[in-house]
Every structure is written in C-alpha cells, then in structure tokens.
Design a protein around this motif. Structure first.
Motif, PDB file in Angstrom:
ATOM      1  N   GLY A 175       0.792  -1.229   0.000  1.00 52.38           N
ATOM      2  CA  GLY A 175       0.000   0.000   0.000  1.00 52.38           C
ATOM      3  C   GLY A 175       0.819   1.270   0.000  1.00 52.38           C
ATOM      4  O   GLY A 175       0.266   2.359  -0.166  1.00 52.38           O
ATOM      5  N   THR A 176       2.141   1.150   0.182  1.00 50.83           N
ATOM      6  CA  THR A 176       3.009   2.324   0.200  1.00 50.83           C
ATOM      7  C   THR A 176       3.953   2.263  -0.987  1.00 50.83           C
ATOM      8  O   THR A 176       4.842   1.406  -1.048  1.00 50.83           O
ATOM      9  N   ALA A 186      -7.235  -4.831  -4.726  1.00 48.31           N
ATOM     10  CA  ALA A 186      -7.016  -5.924  -3.783  1.00 48.31           C
ATOM     11  C   ALA A 186      -6.667  -5.396  -2.403  1.00 48.31           C
ATOM     12  O   ALA A 186      -6.000  -4.369  -2.251  1.00 48.31           O
ATOM     13  N   ALA A 187      -7.134  -6.130  -1.396  1.00 51.83           N
ATOM     14  CA  ALA A 187      -6.880  -5.735  -0.017  1.00 51.83           C
ATOM     15  C   ALA A 187      -5.449  -6.035   0.392  1.00 51.83           C
ATOM     16  O   ALA A 187      -4.849  -5.321   1.193  1.00 51.83           O
ATOM     17  N   THR A 240      -1.804  -3.935  -7.478  1.00 45.10           N
ATOM     18  CA  THR A 240      -3.099  -3.385  -7.057  1.00 45.10           C
ATOM     19  C   THR A 240      -3.498  -2.153  -7.851  1.00 45.10           C
ATOM     20  O   THR A 240      -4.670  -1.986  -8.188  1.00 45.10           O
ATOM     21  N   THR A 241      -2.549  -1.281  -8.145  1.00 44.30           N
ATOM     22  CA  THR A 241      -2.907  -0.039  -8.826  1.00 44.30           C
ATOM     23  C   THR A 241      -1.918   0.277  -9.937  1.00 44.30           C
ATOM     24  O   THR A 241      -0.739  -0.056  -9.860  1.00 44.30           O
ATOM     25  N   GLY A 254      -1.035 -14.738  -4.761  1.00 46.16           N
ATOM     26  CA  GLY A 254      -2.384 -14.399  -5.198  1.00 46.16           C
ATOM     27  C   GLY A 254      -2.848 -13.106  -4.560  1.00 46.16           C
ATOM     28  O   GLY A 254      -2.527 -12.830  -3.393  1.00 46.16           O
ATOM     29  N   MET A 255      -3.568 -12.312  -5.308  1.00 47.19           N
ATOM     30  CA  MET A 255      -4.152 -11.087  -4.765  1.00 47.19           C
ATOM     31  C   MET A 255      -5.433 -11.436  -4.007  1.00 47.19           C
ATOM     32  O   MET A 255      -6.238 -12.248  -4.492  1.00 47.19           O
ATOM     33  N   ILE A 256      -5.621 -10.840  -2.853  1.00 45.77           N
ATOM     34  CA  ILE A 256      -6.781 -11.110  -2.000  1.00 45.77           C
ATOM     35  C   ILE A 256      -7.798  -9.987  -2.186  1.00 45.77           C
ATOM     36  O   ILE A 256      -7.523  -8.819  -1.884  1.00 45.77           O
ATOM     37  N   THR A 257      -8.962 -10.333  -2.724  1.00 44.76           N
ATOM     38  CA  THR A 257     -10.019  -9.338  -2.905  1.00 44.76           C
ATOM     39  C   THR A 257     -11.128  -9.581  -1.889  1.00 44.76           C
ATOM     40  O   THR A 257     -11.367 -10.717  -1.465  1.00 44.76           O
ATOM     41  N   ALA A 258     -11.797  -8.512  -1.510  1.00 39.43           N
ATOM     42  CA  ALA A 258     -12.838  -8.614  -0.486  1.00 39.43           C
ATOM     43  C   ALA A 258     -13.865  -7.507  -0.679  1.00 39.43           C
ATOM     44  O   ALA A 258     -13.649  -6.562  -1.452  1.00 39.43           O
ATOM     45  N   LEU A 259     -14.976  -7.646   0.017  1.00 38.00           N
ATOM     46  CA  LEU A 259     -15.983  -6.570   0.046  1.00 38.00           C
ATOM     47  C   LEU A 259     -15.546  -5.583   1.119  1.00 38.00           C
ATOM     48  O   LEU A 259     -16.037  -5.593   2.253  1.00 38.00           O
ATOM     49  N   ASP A 260     -14.599  -4.712   0.740  1.00 42.37           N
ATOM     50  CA  ASP A 260     -13.987  -3.834   1.739  1.00 42.37           C
ATOM     51  C   ASP A 260     -14.038  -2.368   1.341  1.00 42.37           C
ATOM     52  O   ASP A 260     -13.269  -1.547   1.839  1.00 42.37           O
TER      53      ASP A 260
END
Length: 333
Positions: free
Chosen positions: A21-22, A231-232, A162-163, A220-226
C-alpha cells in the motif's frame, strides 16, 4: 520532450516498497532500470460490467452511462529476455530471497516448505517515451528461465499488482553494468541427494542442448468486500509448482541418465553457469520425471529427446527448489 511514444524511449524502473500500500520512492537517484522488453508489459486489469444482457426497449445492447467498473487488478509482464545478473535478484527478493557476501553478493531463494515466506512488494515506473505509469504493490505470480546454445540465459516474470496510475516521477539516471550469462556457459549435473551450490558429489551431464523452467510462486491477490476496487493485500495462497523441460541429445549418456524407464522417478538436478567475472546462477531442485519423449525432434540433424520434470518435495532435505544468484547488486533499491 517527444510528442509520440517511441520504442527507443520506453523503459521500466523498479524499487522495493516498505509495506503493502506504500509506493516505493523512485527518482533520478532511486531505483533500478530494468534491461528488458517494455512493449506490451502493462495490462491495467480493469474489469467492467457493460450491462449488455439487460433490455430497456432499445436495439443497442449497451446503454450510455450504464457500464460500471467492478475491479482493478493490473498485471505487469516482464517478458522473457536476457537475464541481467544485477537485476535478476530483485525478482527473487520479492518472494523472500536473502543476500549474503561482499562482491559478488549471493542472493538465495529457498522457499519455505512448512510455512509461508514474507513477500516484498515492488513498485514499477513504466514509460512509453511520453506517458508514465506507476504500478504499486507488485509481486510475481510466475517466474521463467530458459537458455539454448545460441544466445543468453533468458528470464522473465509476471507481476500481479493493485494499482496502475499516471505518474510524474523521474526515472533513475544511472545505467550500471549488467553482467549477462551465455547459454553455452550453463551446465547440468545430477546428484544423489538435494544438490548444493558447490556441486558436492554431483556428476556433470554434458548432453543438454536447451532448457526451459516455469515457476508458479503461489502469489495471489486477495479481494474482499472492503469498500475498494483494488485488492486488499496479497499472499502466498497457492502451491509452489514448477515445470522443467530439458532438451537432451539422444546418445548413450541420455540412455543412462534419462532412460525412458525413469518416468515417475525422482531426480536431483543442478543447472548452473558463471560469467568470467564470477557472477552466475544456480538452479537446484528435486524433480519427478513426468514424461520423456524420445526422438522428439532434430537440431541441425542431431536427434534430441525432451524430458519434462515437475518440482517435488524432497523429504530428506526438506526442500524442493533453491535458486542462487551471484550478483554485483548488494541490496534491493
């Protein structure tokens, strides 16, 4: 400043992140330029629901303003190309490699078997000569190697991320020396137990003409309803797997080392090579022979066999795969 993207001006730079994330700091004195093919490297990974199966009484299936973005998962593909002994360790670092020594620096990736390795996420700055894009939170899902007698050792990787967004960051200006390894300098040896870098007890096998190796890292990328379209996090959610394909001359040595009766047999193999300045690669592994194809093809009139091996956990050593790179790079950027 060019007004159109030009192949000669494309480039990719990378640096390791402090955390997921950074984004990493990349600039004129920060990061490493990759000596790699850049065209076609970046897939933005945007998925869209177009609403084309709905009907509102109009003949056109898709209604303006209806399409909705459902996810973003960029993929950066470092196409297989000449493997630099300087930057190759960065791919292994991202899946948990460690480094020792002092010039050459020894980078070792020996995947943990009973636990999970700690991923190191990377940022990539990609440019087509005009537009620049920053890819964040990248980790490799697949790593490939190959070589034959007519060129250099090749390596590549596919990174999930992720981005991917436009960027104004500057590229590193330094272009350090990139030691390359000729395919003909590679050798194969067999062993009676899990091989080591030094080749203790190993026997050289001189009838290999080419090889290819594909490694599935399990990332693997972890996706969630977040509340986010990205990806989270990412984790080692899949199995470690690899397929090694050897092209060997059909001779008496092949009949002894890789006879057709060895299908489903375990083999300890050490594939290695060094440059004149003592940089190099060692691919050490425990394998099960999945298939042998006799008379698979000819190379300039020489009949060759194709041997396909699958990575297999060795209960004695507690290992399946180890890749070592002796490099001029002392630490990840």
């Amino acid at each position: 400043m060019p007004s159109y993207g030009a192949k000669a001006l494309t480039r990719i730079a990378t640096a390791s992140q402090s955390a997921f994330g950074t984004a990493a700091a990349i600039g004129t004195a920060l990061g490493e330029i990759l000596f790699t093919e850049t065209t076609g490297a970046l897939d933005l990974g945007v998925t869209v629901d177009l609403g084309e199966t709905t009907s509102v009484g109009k003949r056109t299936a898709i209604q303006a303003t209806r399409p909705t973005i459902t996810g973003r998962q960029p993929v950066l593909t470092i196409a297989e190309g000449p493997a630099s002994m300087r930057t190759l360790p960065l791919i292994l670092d991202s899946v948990g490699a460690s480094t020792t020594g002092a010039g050459p620096y020894t980078w070792t990736w020996s995947p943990t078997q009973g636990d999970l390795d700690t991923l190191v996420f990377y940022s990539f700055l990609v440019e087509d000569g005009v537009q620049k894009y920053l890819v964040r939170d990248a980790a490799p899902t697949e790593i490939t190697f190959s070589a034959d007698a007519n060129g250099l050792l090749q390596a590549g990787a596919t990174f999930a991320a992720t981005t991917a967004a436009t960027s104004a960051l500057a590229f590193p200006t330094a272009l350090p020396a990139q030691p390359m390894l000729a395919g003909r300098l590679l050798k194969l040896s067999t062993d009676t137990n899990f091989p080591d870098k030094a080749g203790t007890g190993a026997s050289d096998y001189t009838s290999i003409t080419a090889f290819s190796l594909t490694i599935s890292t399990g990332v693997g990328m972890i996706t969630a309803l977040d509340g986010s379209l990205t990806a989270a996090t990412a984790a080692l959610t899949g199995s470690l797997d690899a397929t090694l394909t050897l092209t060997v001359a059909s001779n008496s040595a092949a009949g002894t080392t890789f006879p057709i009766t060895d299908i489903a047999a375990q083999k300890y193999l050490r594939l290695f090579g060094t440059t004149s300045d003592n940089y190099g690669v060692w691919i050490l592994g425990s394998w099960e022979i999945e298939n042998i194809v006799p008379l698979s093809s000819d190379q300039d009139g020489l009949i060759v066999n194709e041997v396909t091996c699958r990575l297999a956990y060795d209960t004695t050593s507690g290992k399946s795969l180890e890749i070592v790179v002796d490099s001029p790079l002392s630490a990840a950027p």
